[in-house]
Design an enzyme around this catalytic site. Structure first.
Site, PDB file in Angstrom:
ATOM      1  N   THR A 153      44.117  28.081  44.290  1.00  0.00           N
ATOM      2  CA  THR A 153      44.046  27.605  44.880  1.00  0.00           C
ATOM      3  C   THR A 153      43.314  25.909  43.931  1.00  0.00           C
ATOM      4  O   THR A 153      43.248  26.064  42.340  1.00  0.00           O
ATOM      5  CB  THR A 153      42.029  26.998  45.745  1.00  0.00           C
ATOM      6  OG1 THR A 153      42.164  28.267  46.329  1.00  0.00           O
ATOM      7  CG2 THR A 153      41.815  26.083  45.938  1.00  0.00           C
ATOM      8  N   ARG A 322       4.928  42.089  63.285  1.00  0.00           N
ATOM      9  CA  ARG A 322       4.753  40.818  63.986  1.00  0.00           C
ATOM     10  C   ARG A 322       3.684  40.920  65.294  1.00  0.00           C
ATOM     11  O   ARG A 322       5.099  41.325  65.939  1.00  0.00           O
ATOM     12  CB  ARG A 322       5.669  39.890  63.664  1.00  0.00           C
ATOM     13  CG  ARG A 322       5.079  38.417  63.837  1.00  0.00           C
ATOM     14  CD  ARG A 322       5.137  37.905  63.048  1.00  0.00           C
ATOM     15  NE  ARG A 322       4.304  36.553  62.414  1.00  0.00           N
ATOM     16  CZ  ARG A 322       3.310  36.282  61.688  1.00  0.00           C
ATOM     17  NH1 ARG A 322       2.809  36.681  61.126  1.00  0.00           N
ATOM     18  NH2 ARG A 322       3.413  34.447  62.163  1.00  0.00           N
ATOM     19  N   GLY A 433       8.171  31.269  60.836  1.00  0.00           N
ATOM     20  CA  GLY A 433       8.431  31.549  59.240  1.00  0.00           C
ATOM     21  C   GLY A 433       8.364  32.080  57.972  1.00  0.00           C
ATOM     22  O   GLY A 433       9.194  31.179  57.613  1.00  0.00           O
ATOM     23  N   GLU A 456      39.794  33.584  52.360  1.00  0.00           N
ATOM     24  CA  GLU A 456      41.604  34.516  53.384  1.00  0.00           C
ATOM     25  C   GLU A 456      41.390  33.487  54.447  1.00  0.00           C
ATOM     26  O   GLU A 456      41.669  34.334  55.380  1.00  0.00           O
ATOM     27  CB  GLU A 456      40.608  35.260  52.930  1.00  0.00           C
ATOM     28  CG  GLU A 456      40.020  36.444  51.720  1.00  0.00           C
ATOM     29  CD  GLU A 456      40.952  36.360  50.972  1.00  0.00           C
ATOM     30  OE1 GLU A 456      41.824  36.441  51.379  1.00  0.00           O
ATOM     31  OE2 GLU A 456      40.747  37.147  50.085  1.00  0.00           O
ATOM     32  N   ASP A 458      40.474  30.053  56.471  1.00  0.00           N
ATOM     33  CA  ASP A 458      39.780  28.916  56.877  1.00  0.00           C
ATOM     34  C   ASP A 458      39.076  29.937  58.427  1.00  0.00           C
ATOM     35  O   ASP A 458      40.215  29.819  58.958  1.00  0.00           O
ATOM     36  CB  ASP A 458      39.605  27.748  57.173  1.00  0.00           C
ATOM     37  CG  ASP A 458      39.041  26.838  57.410  1.00  0.00           C
ATOM     38  OD1 ASP A 458      37.988  26.408  57.132  1.00  0.00           O
ATOM     39  OD2 ASP A 458      38.719  27.107  59.056  1.00  0.00           O
TER      40      ASP A 458
END
Lengths: 696, 696
Positions: A153, A322, A433, A456, A458
């Site tokens: 690249t 939670r 959060g 590899e 886009d």
């Protein structure tokens, strides 16, 4: 690091019920056989090996993860190199295989500066080097005497390899190549392991002989001194700077000013320049590379399941611990409800739980198909050479299948990595959060994974290759020349039934769900073919259709692979009835939830009716959520991701979430060593500046 | 920092055409009046003020942004405090208003440790304090003698305020409140400005008098010594650790061990404990807070447009500079195509370009409505008090409208912040590989924005409030008791026409698009009402329907607000014909693209036909992309975001992308000061370790 908290703080416990109790309840309400399912996913041997390596890593201070989140990039990358070095030393000491080091890297879970050396550099030398070059480069590289990278690249050129600007000009006068960067955009860019680590690079450059361009070819170029590690003259190299993630890797840039390299440095297995004649000698078999890319992409699909599994493991366990609000229909003074009981949380997490299984089985299926075909083709090539039997026909059938695998692996790579990447963010948000804290273990993992959506191929670019292949297949099928692969089969099946119409029983029959996905894909294919071949629409105007087409095919393939896995004798025989039935619920949830999200294409192709979609949405999907809910924790447990690897306060397998969050914040957080001077009129930021500096 | 590159590197230019040339061409091909449009969006005065403040900030070394990406958290937060202090000093020196400091903060673009002091702490003291408390706390806080925060959320308790565990027990013996954290989960958590900065906190705690719980109330609590800034006895406080973003803010934790505070520290404007009788005195008018939240959420909607605009500005400019591949239908040897010309890029970016305008006008519309109504209600209250005119009726009408605004602002906050957050990631990916570099300016901005999707009401949680309001409105309408607001109007309109059916001309008539969105919302509302009231389904089983319902209403509101803005006399008269017409194309793109993505709900509600959706997708949306494409760069220019604020190599207004990327990587990147020792058998990571250490 800060002092321990005072006694009255240390005496505090979370409000009841404790997270540990809640996860114990979760596991008690399901009879999923976690060990058997784990073995099925990963094999018993792999899990044993993982345990062994884990215990080695845990005992090494350099791999302590508590510092990961607090370091600046300059410190982070040094620590990563130290870890990379230690892994190589451990490899030698424990006689680990390359695969074992890979497992160790997965457990450490951060990109290492040796990453591209150990993968693309070595692979390229091995695959594209001659025996002479193997001796010269590959063997030394395997021993880390040469450290390298793969430099393709450029600053101005990513996906379009033909547009590369770096040149390699053959100089017959002294039989060298001149490597040169004619512009700033010719600078190599994003090259992993290049910035600070590598002393060699495989450089892709436009080969010029006698003024003629022969296209991009690979050259081995030394870029730094073997002793001082300083860049060689006429080489300008460095790190490209901070990134959204991947900051333990030295992605680099590289420019050349007419650097001379010897003839032997052009990797010559497939193409070379003849020294005697100064002539270019043609590539032997470029389609071999084809196979490697297919393998790499199938691997991304398989990995995507595991990548997503980390996020889902964390989110499912945390949402079981939670508790928030009472159920609105519950009586007054009811206890707060586990977040995982809320349908709006289930509809976000449980389809991802299903997707991680779906992607895993799809990746496995792709790789098995690929390997079987490679074996068959090798045998056929042998037969062909020995002039016996059906060599040529089998070779052709094999290469048809390879073409099919290549195209489908492009689409699946795009779908799988997008699903995993976006899925991780859904998991993070489902943790509310606390998901935003790095102690959740999701954020940095997500940030490090995101490049997979771009490299590899886009994910959007790739869909063109899939569509091109589908259009080609459709033309062949229309001309009565369909090949013997699955793509042709679904196109033919659609044509045969198009006039009668589809009447798939998606709510009653699993095979019909798969057929509905195939139908929609075929419908879109022929519709798009009409736009292109009959209405002569421009390629550019159809890119959105191509993307839809690729997505449709890939979703069909995942649904099909999942269906086949769930119904395979291997799996049915190894699992007890309840586990097998839950796996089937996961298949149905994955398929029907996908169908609901893509409803408009299923309508308009007449694969399903509006009423069927209505029932899917308001009755079938909710029913599946109810079926899977009690097994959610065991289904993530089965993935067998060690706590040390997860490094997550929220996703701890014992559920002790809040004390862990508190311990990390209060005890492992150097920000708490700072004593601020908070008043704006005082110039000094710290009251204990001297003390802090002396600690550095 | 590294030395400058050698002369041969400095002489290099990017391959032609240059980015500057390409952006010049872009601007030449459009006649959008950037200044007029900019004034319309922000007002001439605001833009002028922004320029003035910008020039002050640019001249201050402490605001230099080049260090932002390379610091570890410990250094980052010190720099942020130094910047916060400097802003306060500049405020004094230049006589800036609070609004001016806000503008300066936006330009600096990072959360500051003073953030929650300057917003929630001051607002709460002002709104909920008595005159005595104003003198005692508010005035000193305004002068930064007291630095505070707003401590509501706890480790185990986020959205559910009634579940808070911290207690404030009235002790009649010495007339104090005892502030106490009974468990670990009672620890305040996520509190901005608390971790290292604040010396006071407004603590929300359950008020107990004589053993009876009166629910959560606000108390002012000193937590650190005013001189030494060390925590007071029986206070344990600190920073909660590294986060996905927002690392320049010291979000903190806080525990109390029976800390005594005086009577005057309970904020007493709306509720108090009578010292003489030890009795609780009831809140005066809790619905006032209602209004504040509405205003905060409307503001989030408005901001969401601006947040998204930053990403879109960067991506649109970069995609006009970036060239990759030839158009497949172009002749051989054509130049590489600007990425922005590809339909697959346009379909990702241009709808976001439209969305940022849509959100901006929606936020503006909401705030105007809110302020007009506040004015009217104030007048009515006055009239009511003076016993003249239609005071009571107008008060009722005003509070009906306020209830409508409150509910719709919940849904819009969720939709707008999700659109902006997810849109930023779409922009980042549209920038391909370079989007992943922090020099793109998108990643850190995205990471800092993400909490907005969770705070001021989690985006999924909020949708229940919207649905509850819609169901209530539908019941009222069915009973013939609909109030005079827009929600009742669209429900009534649907009922009146339900039997005749809808036949909206979405392709020919803009008002019909708005009507189709209203129709779908009303349809879903009555369908959901049937599930709840007739079929008696549980609340939990309907959460997914509620989320769909809230999304539908909010999308309708955005489409409606955008439609009204585009057709408002104010806008029509201030813009030339071409700009106005492009704005209308943006409206149509936003609406029709949204409609396409939600097609299945538009089908099943019979608001549109399958054929209409087909035409939208294959013909109308592509046509709109073509219409808007030439104006894309000017449409982002109009947003007038200064380069200094963007801090993006990719989004530079002059298009000089590649030299900027190169300069930052090579010259502003301290990783390039490190000389690695790359060999695994050498323990040392650096060859120049001594040199590097001495620099720290």
């Amino acid at each position: 690091m800060p002092n321990p908290p005072p006694a009255w703080v240390q005496a505090l416990k979370p409000a009841s019920p404790q997270g540990t109790e809640l996860l114990t309840q979760e596991r008690a309400q399901s009879n999923i056989d976690v060990d058997t399912l784990g073995d099925l996913l990963h094999t018993k041997e792999a899990l044993k090996k993982q345990d062994e390596i884990l215990s080695v890593l845990k005992s090494e201070k350099v791999f302590d993860k508590s510092r990961n989140h607090v370091l600046g990039r300059t410190e982070k990358i040094q620590l990563a190199l130290a870890r990379g070095k230690r892994l190589q030393q451990l490899k030698k000491a424990h006689n680990w295989s390359d695969e074992d080091v890979h497992v160790a890297n997965d457990l450490v879970s951060e990109p290492t500066p040796y990453g591209l050396h150990a993968s693309m550099f070595l692979v390229t030398l091995r695959e594209q080097g001659t025996p002479e070059q193997h001796k010269l480069f590959y063997e030394r590289a395997r021993n880390y005497e040469i450290i390298g990278c793969y430099a393709q690249t450029e600053l101005g050129h990513g996906s379009n390899v033909r547009g590369l600007e770096t040149t390699a000009t053959w100089d017959p006068s002294d039989q060298t190549f001149i490597i040169h960067s004619p512009t700033l955009t010719a600078s190599k860019w994003w090259i992993g392991s290049l910035g600070r680590t590598a002393n060699h690079a495989v450089v892709m450059a436009q080969l010029y002989i006698g003024g003629k361009n022969y296209g991009p070819h690979p050259f081995v170029v030394q870029i730094r001194d073997m002793e001082t590690h300083q860049p060689l003259e006429n080489v300008y190299v460095g790190d490209i700077g901070p990134k959204f993630g991947y900051n333990t890797m030295d992605n680099g840039f590289l420019l050349f000013n007419k650097l001379k390299i010897p003839h032997v440095n052009m990797l010559a297995r497939f193409a070379q320049v003849d020294k005697a004649t100064n002539k270019y000698i043609r590539p032997a078999s470029p389609s071999l590379m084809y196979g490697t890319m297919t393998w790499v992409r199938s691997n991304i699909v398989l990995q995507a399941g595991g990548v997503l599994a980390r996020g889902v493991t964390i989110a499912v366990r945390y949402c079981a611990v939670r508790r928030q609000f009472q159920d609105r229909d519950a009586k007054a003074n009811a206890e707060e409800n586990q977040v995982l009981n809320y349908k709006m949380v289930q509809i976000r997490l449980l389809p991802l739980l299903a997707a991680m299984y779906a992607l895993h089985f799809t990746g496995r299926g792709m790789m098995r198909l690929y390997e079987e075909n490679q074996e068959r083709m090798k045998a056929a090539a042998q037969a062909d050479q020995e002039k016996r039997g059906a060599g040529p026909e089998q070779l052709r059938a094999g290469s048809d299948l390879l073409a099919d695998l290549h195209a489908t692996s492009c689409g699946l790579k795009a779908l799988a990595s997008t699903t995993a990447g976006e899925g991780l963010e859904v998991c993070r948000r489902a943790c509310g959060g606390h998901g935003y804290s790095n102690y959740s273990g999701i954020g940095p993992w997500y940030a490090d994974y995101l490049p997979t959506l771009t490299w590899e191929g886009d994910n959007y670019m790739l869909t063109q290759q899939v569509a091109r292949y589908l259009l080609k297949s459709a033309r062949a099928v229309l001309a009565g020349k369909g090949t013997a692969n699955d793509t042709s089969r679904i196109l033919q099946a659609y044509l045969a039934r198009r006039d009668k119409g589809a009447s798939f029983d998606i709510l009653g029959n699993d095979a019909d769900i798969v057929a509905a996905f195939a139908w929609r894909t075929a419908h879109l294919t022929f519709e798009t073919l009409k736009y292109r071949d009959v209405e002569k629409r421009s390629w550019n105007s159809l890119l959105i259709n191509f993307w839809r087409l690729s997505t449709a095919l890939s979703q069909y393939l995942v649904v099909k692979n999942f269906y086949e896995a769930v119904n395979s004798p291997e799996i049915r025989s190894s699992l007890d009835k309840d586990t097998a039935s839950t796996l089937r619920s996961l298949f149905r949830l994955h398929a029907l939830h996908t169908l609901d999200r893509e409803a408009s294409e299923f309508f308009s192709s007449a694969a399903v009716t509006v009423r069927q979609i209505g029932l899917t949405q308001t009755s079938e999907v909710p029913k599946l959520l109810d079926e899977i809910r009690p097994h959610a924790v065991r289904l993530v447990d089965s993935w067998k991701i060690p706590d040390w690897q997860l490094d997550s306060a929220l996703g701890r397998s014992d559920g002790d979430v809040y004390p862990d969050l508190f311990k990390r914040a209060s005890m492992q957080n150097p920000v708490n060593d700072l004593v601020f001077d908070p008043y704006p009129w005082n110039e000094n930021v710290l009251k204990n500046a001297g003390e802090i500096k002396s600690k550095l």
